[in-house]
Scaffold this motif. Structure first.
Motif, PDB file in Angstrom:
ATOM      1  N   PHE A 201     -18.152 112.911  -4.165  1.00  0.00           N
ATOM      2  CA  PHE A 201     -17.992 113.918  -5.216  1.00  0.00           C
ATOM      3  C   PHE A 201     -19.346 114.419  -5.709  1.00  0.00           C
ATOM      4  O   PHE A 201     -19.539 115.621  -5.917  1.00  0.00           O
ATOM      5  N   LEU A 202     -20.294 113.509  -5.876  1.00  0.00           N
ATOM      6  CA  LEU A 202     -21.636 113.909  -6.326  1.00  0.00           C
ATOM      7  C   LEU A 202     -22.307 114.799  -5.288  1.00  0.00           C
ATOM      8  O   LEU A 202     -22.958 115.797  -5.636  1.00  0.00           O
ATOM      9  N   ILE A 203     -22.145 114.461  -4.010  1.00  0.00           N
ATOM     10  CA  ILE A 203     -22.758 115.280  -2.964  1.00  0.00           C
ATOM     11  C   ILE A 203     -22.108 116.658  -2.916  1.00  0.00           C
ATOM     12  O   ILE A 203     -22.776 117.662  -2.655  1.00  0.00           O
ATOM     13  N   VAL A 204     -20.805 116.724  -3.171  1.00  0.00           N
ATOM     14  CA  VAL A 204     -20.124 118.014  -3.255  1.00  0.00           C
ATOM     15  C   VAL A 204     -20.760 118.877  -4.343  1.00  0.00           C
ATOM     16  O   VAL A 204     -21.051 120.060  -4.132  1.00  0.00           O
ATOM     17  N   PHE A 333     -14.870 125.398  -9.372  1.00  0.00           N
ATOM     18  CA  PHE A 333     -13.944 125.095  -8.286  1.00  0.00           C
ATOM     19  C   PHE A 333     -14.137 123.671  -7.754  1.00  0.00           C
ATOM     20  O   PHE A 333     -13.210 123.093  -7.190  1.00  0.00           O
ATOM     21  N   CYS A 334     -15.318 123.086  -7.951  1.00  0.00           N
ATOM     22  CA  CYS A 334     -15.536 121.688  -7.551  1.00  0.00           C
ATOM     23  C   CYS A 334     -14.737 120.724  -8.423  1.00  0.00           C
ATOM     24  O   CYS A 334     -14.263 119.694  -7.954  1.00  0.00           O
ATOM     25  N   ILE A 335     -14.632 121.055  -9.722  1.00  0.00           N
ATOM     26  CA  ILE A 335     -13.897 120.171 -10.629  1.00  0.00           C
ATOM     27  C   ILE A 335     -12.466 120.659 -10.888  1.00  0.00           C
ATOM     28  O   ILE A 335     -11.706 119.978 -11.571  1.00  0.00           O
ATOM     29  N   LEU A 336     -12.118 121.813 -10.312  1.00  0.00           N
ATOM     30  CA  LEU A 336     -10.780 122.358 -10.539  1.00  0.00           C
ATOM     31  C   LEU A 336      -9.656 121.405 -10.120  1.00  0.00           C
ATOM     32  O   LEU A 336      -8.643 121.313 -10.825  1.00  0.00           O
ATOM     33  N   PRO A 337      -9.776 120.682  -8.982  1.00  0.00           N
ATOM     34  CA  PRO A 337      -8.702 119.741  -8.634  1.00  0.00           C
ATOM     35  C   PRO A 337      -8.431 118.713  -9.722  1.00  0.00           C
ATOM     36  O   PRO A 337      -7.276 118.347  -9.967  1.00  0.00           O
ATOM     37  N   ILE A 338      -9.483 118.256 -10.392  1.00  0.00           N
ATOM     38  CA  ILE A 338      -9.317 117.277 -11.471  1.00  0.00           C
ATOM     39  C   ILE A 338      -8.572 117.912 -12.646  1.00  0.00           C
ATOM     40  O   ILE A 338      -7.684 117.295 -13.242  1.00  0.00           O
ATOM     41  N   ILE A 339      -8.932 119.156 -12.968  1.00  0.00           N
ATOM     42  CA  ILE A 339      -8.271 119.868 -14.068  1.00  0.00           C
ATOM     43  C   ILE A 339      -6.801 120.081 -13.749  1.00  0.00           C
ATOM     44  O   ILE A 339      -5.927 119.856 -14.587  1.00  0.00           O
ATOM     45  N   VAL A 340      -6.525 120.512 -12.528  1.00  0.00           N
ATOM     46  CA  VAL A 340      -5.140 120.741 -12.102  1.00  0.00           C
ATOM     47  C   VAL A 340      -4.336 119.445 -12.171  1.00  0.00           C
ATOM     48  O   VAL A 340      -3.198 119.419 -12.651  1.00  0.00           O
ATOM     49  N   TYR A 341      -4.948 118.368 -11.722  1.00  0.00           N
ATOM     50  CA  TYR A 341      -4.291 117.055 -11.749  1.00  0.00           C
ATOM     51  C   TYR A 341      -3.928 116.639 -13.178  1.00  0.00           C
ATOM     52  O   TYR A 341      -2.865 116.057 -13.417  1.00  0.00           O
ATOM     53  N   MET A 342      -4.793 116.967 -14.122  1.00  0.00           N
ATOM     54  CA  MET A 342      -4.609 116.507 -15.500  1.00  0.00           C
ATOM     55  C   MET A 342      -3.628 117.363 -16.293  1.00  0.00           C
ATOM     56  O   MET A 342      -2.908 116.845 -17.154  1.00  0.00           O
ATOM     57  N   ILE A 343      -3.568 118.672 -16.028  1.00  0.00           N
ATOM     58  CA  ILE A 343      -2.800 119.540 -16.930  1.00  0.00           C
ATOM     59  C   ILE A 343      -1.472 120.023 -16.360  1.00  0.00           C
ATOM     60  O   ILE A 343      -0.601 120.445 -17.126  1.00  0.00           O
ATOM     61  N   LEU A 344      -1.294 119.976 -15.039  1.00  0.00           N
ATOM     62  CA  LEU A 344      -0.052 120.490 -14.450  1.00  0.00           C
ATOM     63  C   LEU A 344       0.916 119.363 -14.130  1.00  0.00           C
ATOM     64  O   LEU A 344       0.498 118.219 -13.900  1.00  0.00           O
ATOM     65  N   PRO A 345       2.223 119.643 -14.108  1.00  0.00           N
ATOM     66  CA  PRO A 345       3.199 118.634 -13.682  1.00  0.00           C
ATOM     67  C   PRO A 345       2.843 118.115 -12.296  1.00  0.00           C
ATOM     68  O   PRO A 345       2.284 118.847 -11.471  1.00  0.00           O
ATOM     69  N   GLN A 346       3.195 116.862 -12.031  1.00  0.00           N
ATOM     70  CA  GLN A 346       2.741 116.194 -10.810  1.00  0.00           C
ATOM     71  C   GLN A 346       3.055 116.973  -9.539  1.00  0.00           C
ATOM     72  O   GLN A 346       2.171 117.203  -8.706  1.00  0.00           O
ATOM     73  N   LEU A 356      -6.963 122.865  -2.328  1.00  0.00           N
ATOM     74  CA  LEU A 356      -8.243 123.372  -2.821  1.00  0.00           C
ATOM     75  C   LEU A 356      -9.377 122.785  -1.987  1.00  0.00           C
ATOM     76  O   LEU A 356      -9.273 121.643  -1.516  1.00  0.00           O
ATOM     77  N   PRO A 357     -10.460 123.540  -1.775  1.00  0.00           N
ATOM     78  CA  PRO A 357     -11.552 123.033  -0.929  1.00  0.00           C
ATOM     79  C   PRO A 357     -12.077 121.659  -1.351  1.00  0.00           C
ATOM     80  O   PRO A 357     -12.391 120.825  -0.511  1.00  0.00           O
ATOM     81  N   THR A 361     -12.004 115.486  -2.132  1.00  0.00           N
ATOM     82  CA  THR A 361     -13.194 114.772  -2.604  1.00  0.00           C
ATOM     83  C   THR A 361     -13.239 114.654  -4.120  1.00  0.00           C
ATOM     84  O   THR A 361     -14.230 114.184  -4.673  1.00  0.00           O
ATOM     85  N   GLY A 362     -12.176 115.098  -4.786  1.00  0.00           N
ATOM     86  CA  GLY A 362     -12.110 114.956  -6.244  1.00  0.00           C
ATOM     87  C   GLY A 362     -11.986 113.495  -6.633  1.00  0.00           C
ATOM     88  O   GLY A 362     -11.732 112.632  -5.787  1.00  0.00           O
ATOM     89  N   LEU A 363     -12.152 113.212  -7.894  1.00  0.00           N
ATOM     90  CA  LEU A 363     -12.090 111.811  -8.330  1.00  0.00           C
ATOM     91  C   LEU A 363     -10.647 111.315  -8.350  1.00  0.00           C
ATOM     92  O   LEU A 363     -10.247 110.502  -7.534  1.00  0.00           O
ATOM     93  N   GLN A 364      -9.823 111.824  -9.263  1.00  0.00           N
ATOM     94  CA  GLN A 364      -8.427 111.377  -9.316  1.00  0.00           C
ATOM     95  C   GLN A 364      -7.605 111.902  -8.145  1.00  0.00           C
ATOM     96  O   GLN A 364      -6.553 111.356  -7.828  1.00  0.00           O
ATOM     97  N   THR A 365      -8.073 112.961  -7.488  1.00  0.00           N
ATOM     98  CA  THR A 365      -7.282 113.611  -6.433  1.00  0.00           C
ATOM     99  C   THR A 365      -7.773 113.261  -5.034  1.00  0.00           C
ATOM    100  O   THR A 365      -7.358 113.893  -4.064  1.00  0.00           O
ATOM    101  N   SER A 366      -8.644 112.298  -4.899  1.00  0.00           N
ATOM    102  CA  SER A 366      -9.282 112.037  -3.610  1.00  0.00           C
ATOM    103  C   SER A 366      -8.278 111.649  -2.532  1.00  0.00           C
ATOM    104  O   SER A 366      -7.178 111.163  -2.809  1.00  0.00           O
TER     105      SER A 366
END
Length: 414
Positions: A201-204, A333-346, A356-357, A361-366
């Motif tokens: 994630f950091l390298i991304v 867009f790098c952190i968007l997967p995390i936002i989507v994971y947190m705010i949208l229904p599963q 998403l690109p 490599t997202g944290l919760q969405t890896s």
């Protein structure tokens, strides 16, 4: 080739690029070492003094303590562990291990505790999913432990995917390919796998910062006006920029991940890589992988994810004229997967972040957590396991956004 070398040299000479690449290498060592520090054990010595062990000393102690259970995890070993656990709790008149007298768990249960991993999950009620206590499990049922695991994956998928028989069958087929009996070698922690994801994630983030101004800076400084007047100033020049970023970012990721795995496995012990994934995560995980294979799977999927992010970031850079805006949108867009994971229904969020690109490599969405779960894309009568969706999305996005970048840059008007 000469233009490619010049472009790579130009990018690598940038101070920000040098700093970010050096930070990537530093984090490769740091993140490989940090999970080691979390290992903790204690025991009472012959003189009645408490001895506290941390880090490598704790890992070595745990390996020595659990040496007898290393190797093949047979049904007999698991049954014996359950019997010993039940006998220990009855001896002290308690129902759960938390109520045991101080020091008893470390001396009497810890030596075989990993064999109890997942035993409650496997014997959960097939209708309700409620897991029994270990004291409620009949040891005689454990003689056919791996057959019980197969029944459990079937009942679990009926609960997880009630309306999707294709997903149920797909999960059963995947688990059917898992090598049994499992293998276990003491000392390893899932924290090390988590930190491999953090490194990716950091390298991304770092490579997105490097890629974001590639086209935009030329627009903003007016250098693009000059480049477009040259013989190869449009399509070919765009392809050279894309290829140079692919090479730099891909090489940096490959080197950093290799360093991480080599250092991490050297610290934990190379024998730990032979441990079945099911002995550290869910007892009925779907991938037929040991820890070493899982590390490789995460590394390869992360490599594809990095290239997908770079390709998309370059597309943004070819469309946006302001460097601050280009960088901001790229990082969003790098952190968007995390936002989507947190705010949208599963279910809705899962559909979005998996394609998403930066999704894998997202944290919760890896892709690591996707591999440890039982989620599928259900399309009509078809079911696609989520890690396959993530890998497929990256494979499609890399050439797609590269093509769109070339097209966008070629048609850009100053």
């Amino acid at each position: 080739m000469r233009l490619l070398k010049l472009e790579m040299k130009r990018i690598l000479k940038t101070r920000l690029t040098i700093i970010l690449l050096l930070l990537s290498f530093l984090f490769s060592f740091l993140l490989a070492w940090l999970p080691i520090t979390f290992s903790y054990n204690s025991y009472t010595d012959a003189e009645g003094k408490e001895v506290v062990l941390q880090g490598l000393a704790s890992i070595a102690y745990e390996k020595d303590l659990q040496a007898d259970i290393a190797g093949t995890v047979t049904s007999e070993k698991i049954r014996r562990a359950v019997e010993d656990y039940q006998a220990c709790l009855r001896k002290y008149g308690v129902e759960v291990s938390y109520d045991l007298p101080e020091g008893v768990y470390e001396t009497e249960i810890l030596p075989y505790a990993p064999l109890l991993h997942g035993i409650r999950e496997v014997f959960a009620n097939p209708d309700t999913g409620i897991a029994p206590t270990i004291m409620e499990i009949d040891p005689n049922q454990i003689d056919d432990y791996y057959h019980v695991c197969e029944n459990r994956i079937a009942s679990l998928m009926k609960q997880e995917q009630k309306k999707h028989p294709a997903a149920q069958n797909a999960a059963i087929n995947l688990y059917g390919k898992v090598q049994k009996p499992y293998q276990f070698f003491p000392g390893y922690s899932t924290d090390a796998m988590d930190y491999q994801i953090i490194l990716a994630f950091l390298i991304v983030l770092f490579t997105a910062v490097i890629a974001a101004p590639v086209f935009t800076s030329d627009y903003q400084t007016g250098a693009d006006d000059i480049f477009r007047c040259t013989k190869y100033g449009k399509e070919r020049f765009a392809m050279i920029k894309i290829l140079s970023l692919f090479i730099i970012s891909g090489a940096a990721y490959a080197l950093c991940t290799t360093i991480y795995i080599l250092v991490s496995d050297s610290l934990w012990g190379w024998e730990c890589t032979k441990t079945s994934m099911q002995m550290l995560y869910s007892a009925i995980n779907l991938p037929d992988m040991n820890i070493g294979q899982l590390q490789g799977f995460i590394a390869i999927s992360g490599f594809l994810g990095i290239l997908a992010v770079i390709s998309f970031t370059l597309f943004l850079s070819s469309r946006i004229r302001n460097m601050a805006a280009s960088l901001s949108v790229a990082l969003l867009f790098c952190i968007l997967p995390i936002i989507v994971y947190m705010i949208l229904p599963q279910e809705i969020g899962q559909w979005i972040y998996s394609i998403l690109p930066a999704g894998g490599t997202g944290l919760q969405t890896s892709i690591l957590y996707a591999a440890a779960e039982f989620d599928f894309w259900n399309i009509g009568n078809a079911a696609i396991w989520l890690p396959y969706v993530m890998i497929g999305a990256s494979v499609i996005e890399i050439p797609l956004f590269a093509f769109l970048t070339v097209t966008s840059y070629s048609k850009h008007k100053t």
